[in-house]
Write an enzyme that holds these catalytic residues in place. Structure first.
Site, mmCIF file in Angstrom:
data_model
loop_
_atom_site.group_PDB
_atom_site.id
_atom_site.type_symbol
_atom_site.label_atom_id
_atom_site.label_comp_id
_atom_site.label_asym_id
_atom_site.label_seq_id
_atom_site.Cartn_x
_atom_site.Cartn_y
_atom_site.Cartn_z
ATOM 1 N N TYR A 1 -11.396 27.829 66.012
ATOM 2 C CA TYR A 1 -10.862 28.868 65.130
ATOM 3 C C TYR A 1 -11.887 30.012 65.047
ATOM 4 C CZ TYR A 1 -9.787 31.146 60.747
ATOM 5 O OH TYR A 1 -9.545 32.083 59.790
ATOM 6 N N ARG B 1 -15.847 20.749 38.839
ATOM 7 C CA ARG B 1 -16.581 21.326 39.977
ATOM 8 C C ARG B 1 -17.342 20.256 40.762
ATOM 9 N NH1 ARG B 1 -21.641 22.801 40.270
ATOM 10 N NH2 ARG B 1 -21.849 23.171 38.044
HETATM 11 N N1 PLP Z 1 -9.742 24.995 61.501
HETATM 12 C C1 PLP Z 1 -8.666 25.429 62.167
HETATM 13 C C2 PLP Z 1 -8.227 24.722 63.391
HETATM 14 C C3 PLP Z 1 -7.973 26.566 61.709
HETATM 15 O O1 PLP Z 1 -6.899 27.000 62.388
HETATM 16 C C4 PLP Z 1 -8.425 27.228 60.540
HETATM 17 C C5 PLP Z 1 -7.724 28.432 60.012
HETATM 18 O O2 PLP Z 1 -6.868 28.993 60.633
HETATM 19 C C6 PLP Z 1 -9.555 26.743 59.888
HETATM 20 C C7 PLP Z 1 -10.180 25.617 60.378
HETATM 21 C C8 PLP Z 1 -10.048 27.391 58.635
HETATM 22 O O3 PLP Z 1 -9.218 26.996 57.581
HETATM 23 P P1 PLP Z 1 -8.972 27.847 56.212
HETATM 24 O O4 PLP Z 1 -8.220 29.073 56.568
HETATM 25 O O5 PLP Z 1 -8.228 26.863 55.352
HETATM 26 O O6 PLP Z 1 -10.338 28.143 55.674
#
Ligand code: PLP
Length: 392
Positions: free
Chosen positions: A115, A61
């Site tokens: 996102y 961890r």
């Molecule tokens: N950053 C981007 C550009 C993403 O498209 C995503 C998820 O789609 C994330 C971060 C978050 O990633 P995760 O789904 O691995 O938590």
């Protein structure tokens, strides 16, 4: 491994070899150590690791596990960073980075579309802790200096952005942020280190959803933060205490995937370019968003080596007609996510941006007729035929 005894190494070589120590049994690559804990010859040996005098394996961890450290060294090498930390997901990596650097009263500037989960974290969760974010549109990036206050501790963005594929000038933003004493954090998930290295352009930290191109096969969930050891240190504590560690099996799978990153992404770059050109000439397509279309903008050409496997287009129709186009696709699967060997299609209003207020979507140009494509490793001609039949 960027250099080996002064000898510069290419990205493909580094994808295969960086960060790997030879297996004691002679295995050709680093083995999987699934162990949750590690033993010591003496208390003095244990204390050397606990008190930081020696690098060693201690407890998974904490990230002190050889399989995890191996993939972290590889990630650091590919992004030209000093070190990297692996996480259980991209969101875990982002959350630890925010928590390590932001406290009550602090301010963040977030540029362009990010996102949906990131938007939610910055816009909904962090305000509960007294951390405020100003959201600028991608075409307002040149106004970043005026959005920075003496409370601004971080500027965060993705480039290319999701799903409008805007390109944000990393060097210009990083310069403005630095002048105001704020960190620049870039999500490099879409571009990948094959196409772009934000740390070389002045960013302080790079985050990744390893779930996407780094994993590349839609079979793992992971994340990473890469940068200097000094900037990573506070993030390590949050990862440890929140228990956000990448599992050793996932780290092993991710190492395996990164070996083919360059060949995969170069093929995806080429396919996306061909698909974008086809769509740009289609009478039912109103607009194509792809950073490489027409050779790419000056900023895109300056900061990217190639333009990635993601694109979006706007169909000449409303939400229902666009859903019908997506439903007619036979090779593209209807799915969220991206970056895998399988091509995916999604209407952002139904997935990544479903939770965003309609007015906010409109402000950002995320219209009902928008379809986002993640080009996989199928033949480009088959993908183009599939889109042609779906659009007809
Ligand atoms: N950053 C981007 C550009 C993403 O498209 C995503 C998820 O789609 C994330 C971060 C978050 O990633 P995760 O789904 O691995 O938590």
């Amino acid at each position: 491994m960027v250099t080996d005894g002064g000898q510069p190494r290419g990205l493909s070589t580094r994808c295969v070899h960086a960060g790997e120590a030879l297996d004691a049994q002679g295995g050709i690559h680093a083995p999987l150590y699934n162990h949750s804990t590690f033993g010591f010859q003496s208390t003095a040996d244990l204390l050397d690791v606990v008190e930081g005098r020696k690098e060693g394996n201690l407890y998974t961890r904490y990230g002190l596990n050889p399989t995890i450290r191996s993939v972290e060294r590889r990630l650091a090498d590919l992004e030209n960073g000093e070190d990297a930390y692996a996480f259980s997901s991209g969101m875990a990596a982002e959350a630890a980075t925010f928590l390590a650097y932001l406290k009550t009263g602090d301010h963040v500037v977030c540029i362009g579309d990010v996102y949906g989960g990131t938007f939610d974290l910055l816009g909904t969760n962090l305000p509960g802790l007294g951390i405020e974010t100003t959201f600028l549109l991608a075409n307002e990036a040149d106004r970043v200096a005026s959005a920075l206050t003496d409370r601004t501790k971080m500027v965060f963005f993705e480039t290319p952005t999701n799903p409008t594929l805007d390109v944000i000038d990393i060097a210009a933003v990083a310069e403005a942020a630095k002048a105001a004493g704020a960190l620049t954090v870039v999500d490099n998930t879409f571009a990948t280190p094959v196409n772009q290295n934000p740390l070389d352009l002045g960013a302080d930290l790079v985050v990744h959803s390893a779930t996407k191109y780094l994993g590349g096969h839609s079979d793992l969930t992971g994340g990473a933060v890469i940068g200097s050891k000094r900037l990573l240190e506070p993030i390590w504590t949050w990862r440890k205490n929140l228990g956000q560690m990448m599992a050793p099996e996932v780290a092993f799978l991710l190492s395996r995937s990164i070996r083919t990153l360059v060949v995969r992404v170069r093929a995806q770059n080429s396919t996306a370019t061909q698909v974008a050109e086809f769509l740009a000439s289609h009478p039912r397509v109103r607009r194509v968003n792809y950073p490489g279309l027409g050779g790419g903008s000056e900023v895109a050409r300056r900061q990217m080596r190639d333009f990635g496997g993601m694109l979006s287009f706007v169909y000449d129709g409303g939400a229902t007609e666009t859903a019908a186009v997506v439903d007619r696709l036979r090779i593209f699967s209807i799915a969220a996510s991206l970056g895998g060997v399988e091509s995916l299609a999604t209407q952002p209003i139904t997935t990544t941006h479903h939770g965003m207020a309609v007015e906010e979507r409109a402000r950002r140009g995320i219209v009902d007729g928008m379809v986002r494509l993640s080009c996989g490793l199928e033949d480009a001609s088959d993908l183009i035929d599939d889109l042609a039949q779906a659009l007809s």
